[in-house]
Scaffold this active site. Sequence first.
Site, mmCIF file in Angstrom:
data_model
loop_
_atom_site.group_PDB
_atom_site.id
_atom_site.type_symbol
_atom_site.label_atom_id
_atom_site.label_comp_id
_atom_site.label_asym_id
_atom_site.label_seq_id
_atom_site.Cartn_x
_atom_site.Cartn_y
_atom_site.Cartn_z
ATOM 1 N N ASN A 137 0.875 -1.237 -0.161
ATOM 2 C CA ASN A 137 -0.046 -0.042 -0.113
ATOM 3 C C ASN A 137 1.023 1.104 -0.054
ATOM 4 O OD1 ASN A 137 0.690 -0.739 2.574
ATOM 5 N ND2 ASN A 137 -1.024 0.389 3.492
ATOM 6 N N ALA A 162 5.763 -7.247 -1.173
ATOM 7 C CA ALA A 162 4.436 -7.975 -1.797
ATOM 8 C C ALA A 162 4.390 -8.326 -3.082
ATOM 9 C CB ALA A 162 3.283 -6.985 -1.617
ATOM 10 N N GLU A 234 3.912 -4.242 12.529
ATOM 11 C CA GLU A 234 2.848 -3.342 12.445
ATOM 12 C C GLU A 234 1.705 -3.856 11.430
ATOM 13 O OE1 GLU A 234 0.659 -0.937 10.625
ATOM 14 O OE2 GLU A 234 2.361 0.043 9.700
ATOM 15 N N CYS A 268 -3.373 1.700 6.980
ATOM 16 C CA CYS A 268 -3.608 1.130 8.363
ATOM 17 C C CYS A 268 -4.012 2.225 9.284
ATOM 18 C CB CYS A 268 -2.319 0.052 8.949
ATOM 19 S SG CYS A 268 -2.074 -1.345 8.092
#
Length: 461
Positions: A137, A162, A234, A268
Site C-alpha cells: 500500500n 508484496a 505493524e 492502516c
Amino acid sequence: MPIATVNPANGETLRTYEAMGEEEIERRLQLAEATFRTYRTTAFDERARLMHRAADLLEEDQEAIGKVITTEMGKPVKQARAEAAKCAKAMRWYADHAAELLADEEPAESDVKDSGASRALVHYRPLGPVLAVMPWNFPLWQVIRFAAPALMAGNVGLLKHASNVPQTALYLEDLFHRAGFPEGCFQTLLIGSAAVDDILRDERVRAATLTGSEPAGRAVASTAGEMIKKTVLELGGSDPFVVMPSADVDRAARVAVTARTQNAGQSCIAAKRFIVHTDVYDAFVERFTEGMKALTVGDPMDEDTEVGPLSSEQGVDDLVELVDDAVRGGAHVLCGGERPDGPGWYYPPTVLAGVTRDMRIHREEAFGPVATLYRAADLDEAVLIANDTDFGLSSNVWTRDDADVDRFVRDLEAGGVYVNGMTASHPAFPFGGVKRSGYGRELSGHGIREFCNITTVWHGA
C-alpha cells in the site's frame, strides 16, 4: 500469488517474474552475512554520506518511480510522487540524526559508583541481517522507514516485498546500489510468502520486521518466537476519529475526508470509525458526506484524480462483503455503496450510518474508502466506542477542551493520539500500535534502536 505487475486501473498483467530459487536465496544470504561483517564497522559519517546520496537519487527519480508505483498498485500519481519525496526526507533525517540517537549513554555517576565501577556506559551495536516483509500500500515508504534506520545502525537488509509490486522492490535494491552502499547491504528477494518461514529460520537472519495483515504477523511472530529472534510488527488498524462539541466541525469534516480516503482508504492508519458527539453529529455528517461525494474517482495517472482503484479485485470483493453485511444488518448508505461497472478495481467513497456491534464492519478493518459513523452521547461513550476494537494503531481527536484532550490521551488504547489533525507518520515520532495492531516501534530513536544490541560496558575500579 504470482509475482507480477498487474495494473489495477484495468486489470492488465504487464510483467511477470520468476521466484528466486534456493541457490539464489542462499547466495544472497551468504552475501548479506559477509557484507555485515565489514559494514558494521563503518563510521556514521560514511553511512550518512551514502544515505544522503540515496535520498538525492530517489528525489531525482520521483517522477519515474511514481509512475511505477501507480501502475503497480493504483495510487494516484500525485500521491505516489509525494511518497517518494517523503522517503527522501526520512532518509536524510536518519542520516543526520543516527550518530546522536545511537551515541553511547553514560549512567548517573552515583549509579556507576554504587555498582563498583570506575566507568560504565550503554553502547548500541547492530544485530546483523534483518528480514523485512513489507506490504504494497505504501511500497516505498514502508520499506524506507525500516531500511533507513536499519542501515544507519549498521545492519543490512533483506526485503521480501508484496508480490504485486516487484518493480518497486527491484528499484529499491538498485537505489541503494547506485548510491554506493556495499553490495549486499540491501537486497530484494523475489519470493512468495511460502518461502519466508525458511529464511526467517536461517541463523544468519537475526531479526525481522513485518507490516501487513494479522495472519501474516502471527506467522512471522510464531516462527521468530520459536527461533528466539526479535520482531517488530505493524498490523491492521481501525482508527477512531472522534469529534466533540467544541471542535471546529467544518475543518474536522474536511480533514476527515482526506483521513479516510488517502491511498483509496488502503492505509492502516486511515481514520475508519467516525465517532461524533450528538450535539454536532448532524452538522458533521452533512459536511463529511458532501465531501466524500465530491471526490474525483478515476484514472490514477490523471493529475486531478483524488481516489484511484483498489490494488486488487479481492480488495473490492472484501469491501462489497463488508458493506452488504452492514446493510443487511440495518446500516444506512449515505453515499456510495455500489460497485461500479467497467474495467479496473474501483470502489466509490462510501459513508455508512447506523453501524452496530454485531456487524462485521464494526469488528473488521475496512481496507478501502468506506467510513462508518457512530453517535456518542458524551465523552464516556466516545471513549467506549473508540476502544471497542481489537486494533489499537492510532487515533484522531477533535476538541478545543483541554480536559477532553487529557482524558483521551489517558484512556484511548492506541499507539498515537492526534489532536485536531489526522494521523501521519514522521521520522521524528515513534510509530506503532497495541493490541492486535502489533508491537514494537518504527521511526524516531525508538525505531533505530529496535534492531540494536543494547550493550552494557562496565569497567572495574
